[in-house]
Design a protein around this motif. Structure first.
Motif, mmCIF file in Angstrom:
data_model
loop_
_atom_site.group_PDB
_atom_site.id
_atom_site.type_symbol
_atom_site.label_atom_id
_atom_site.label_comp_id
_atom_site.label_asym_id
_atom_site.label_seq_id
_atom_site.Cartn_x
_atom_site.Cartn_y
_atom_site.Cartn_z
ATOM 1 N N PHE A 1 4.392 50.450 86.984
ATOM 2 C CA PHE A 1 5.620 51.231 87.163
ATOM 3 C C PHE A 1 6.367 51.323 85.830
ATOM 4 N N ILE A 2 6.610 52.570 85.402
ATOM 5 C CA ILE A 2 7.241 52.835 84.107
ATOM 6 C C ILE A 2 8.709 53.196 84.298
ATOM 7 N N VAL A 3 9.580 52.633 83.460
ATOM 8 C CA VAL A 3 10.988 53.028 83.429
ATOM 9 C C VAL A 3 11.282 53.566 82.035
ATOM 10 N N ILE A 4 11.665 54.825 81.979
ATOM 11 C CA ILE A 4 11.985 55.489 80.716
ATOM 12 C C ILE A 4 13.501 55.506 80.555
ATOM 13 N N PRO A 5 14.023 54.924 79.475
ATOM 14 C CA PRO A 5 15.466 55.005 79.248
ATOM 15 C C PRO A 5 15.825 56.360 78.648
ATOM 16 N N GLY A 6 16.966 56.861 79.022
ATOM 17 C CA GLY A 6 17.396 58.143 78.490
ATOM 18 C C GLY A 6 18.897 58.304 78.591
ATOM 19 N N MET B 1 0.089 61.206 89.457
ATOM 20 C CA MET B 1 1.112 60.267 89.112
ATOM 21 C C MET B 1 2.468 60.964 89.260
ATOM 22 N N GLU B 2 3.338 60.457 90.125
ATOM 23 C CA GLU B 2 4.634 61.081 90.369
ATOM 24 C C GLU B 2 5.766 60.275 89.744
ATOM 25 N N PHE B 3 6.637 61.010 89.033
ATOM 26 C CA PHE B 3 7.802 60.436 88.384
ATOM 27 C C PHE B 3 9.045 61.218 88.792
ATOM 28 N N ASP B 4 10.176 60.563 88.790
ATOM 29 C CA ASP B 4 11.469 61.243 88.889
ATOM 30 C C ASP B 4 12.131 61.051 87.532
ATOM 31 N N LEU B 5 12.350 62.139 86.807
ATOM 32 C CA LEU B 5 12.832 62.060 85.430
ATOM 33 C C LEU B 5 14.318 62.332 85.286
ATOM 34 N N HIS B 6 15.078 62.233 86.389
ATOM 35 C CA HIS B 6 16.518 62.459 86.305
ATOM 36 C C HIS B 6 17.233 61.641 87.376
ATOM 37 N N ILE B 7 17.492 60.378 87.045
ATOM 38 C CA ILE B 7 18.190 59.472 87.964
ATOM 39 C C ILE B 7 19.373 58.860 87.223
ATOM 40 N N HIS B 8 20.508 58.794 87.916
ATOM 41 C CA HIS B 8 21.683 58.126 87.368
ATOM 42 C C HIS B 8 21.814 56.747 88.005
ATOM 43 N N SER B 9 22.481 55.843 87.301
ATOM 44 C CA SER B 9 22.728 54.501 87.813
ATOM 45 C C SER B 9 24.238 54.238 87.810
ATOM 46 N N ARG B 10 24.599 53.008 88.037
ATOM 47 C CA ARG B 10 26.016 52.624 88.082
ATOM 48 C C ARG B 10 26.732 52.853 86.758
ATOM 49 N N TYR B 11 25.987 53.140 85.708
ATOM 50 C CA TYR B 11 26.598 53.402 84.413
ATOM 51 C C TYR B 11 27.126 54.841 84.308
ATOM 52 N N SER B 12 26.844 55.675 85.311
ATOM 53 C CA SER B 12 27.372 57.039 85.379
ATOM 54 C C SER B 12 28.489 57.084 86.418
ATOM 55 N N PHE B 13 29.409 58.022 86.241
ATOM 56 C CA PHE B 13 30.529 58.162 87.163
ATOM 57 C C PHE B 13 30.101 58.626 88.554
ATOM 58 N N ASP B 14 28.898 59.165 88.675
ATOM 59 C CA ASP B 14 28.481 59.765 89.935
ATOM 60 C C ASP B 14 27.415 58.970 90.699
ATOM 61 N N LEU C 1 6.624 56.283 93.911
ATOM 62 C CA LEU C 1 6.654 56.800 92.541
ATOM 63 C C LEU C 1 5.962 55.832 91.600
ATOM 64 N N ARG C 2 5.466 56.351 90.497
ATOM 65 C CA ARG C 2 4.826 55.518 89.471
ATOM 66 C C ARG C 2 5.755 55.270 88.289
ATOM 67 N N GLY C 3 6.891 55.980 88.287
ATOM 68 C CA GLY C 3 7.848 55.779 87.215
ATOM 69 C C GLY C 3 9.082 56.631 87.402
#
Length: 96
Positions: A56-61, A1-14, A31-33
């Motif tokens: 598909f899992i989305v973890i808020p952080g 099971m592959e996850f990417d645990l560090h993604i930014h969205s439009r809510y970040s400046f970058d 990816l699975r999450g």
């Protein structure tokens, strides 16, 4: 099971991507999450959870800058981040 645990969205400046598009891209790449961990806010992760499904899992952080470096907290849904840049206090807030 592959996850990417560090993604930014439009809510970040970058980043300019909407959480919905991030989820679409992640699924397309097999990816699975993911964890959406924007700078100083968990809004992107909370919005991203709307596009999760049983496969598909989305973890808020959140990613918070401290005097010791950036710290990522996963499973954060509290929109009120701590008003400190002290690493120990930020870690304790995340643990709560």
């Amino acid at each position: 099971m592959e996850f990417d645990l560090h993604i930014h969205s439009r809510y970040s400046f970058d980043c300019g991507l909407k959480p919905e598009k991030i989820v679409r891209i992640a699924k397309k790449r097999g990816l699975r999450g993911i964890a959406i961990v924007d700078h100083d806010t968990c809004e992107g992760g909370i919005e991203g959870q709307k596009y999760a499904d049983p496969d598909f899992i989305v973890i808020p952080g959140i990613e918070i800058r401290t005097t010791e470096g950036d710290i990522i907290g996963l499973f954060i849904t509290d929109p009120e981040r701590p008003e400190t840049d002290d690493a120990v206090k930020v870690i304790n807030w995340i643990k709560e």
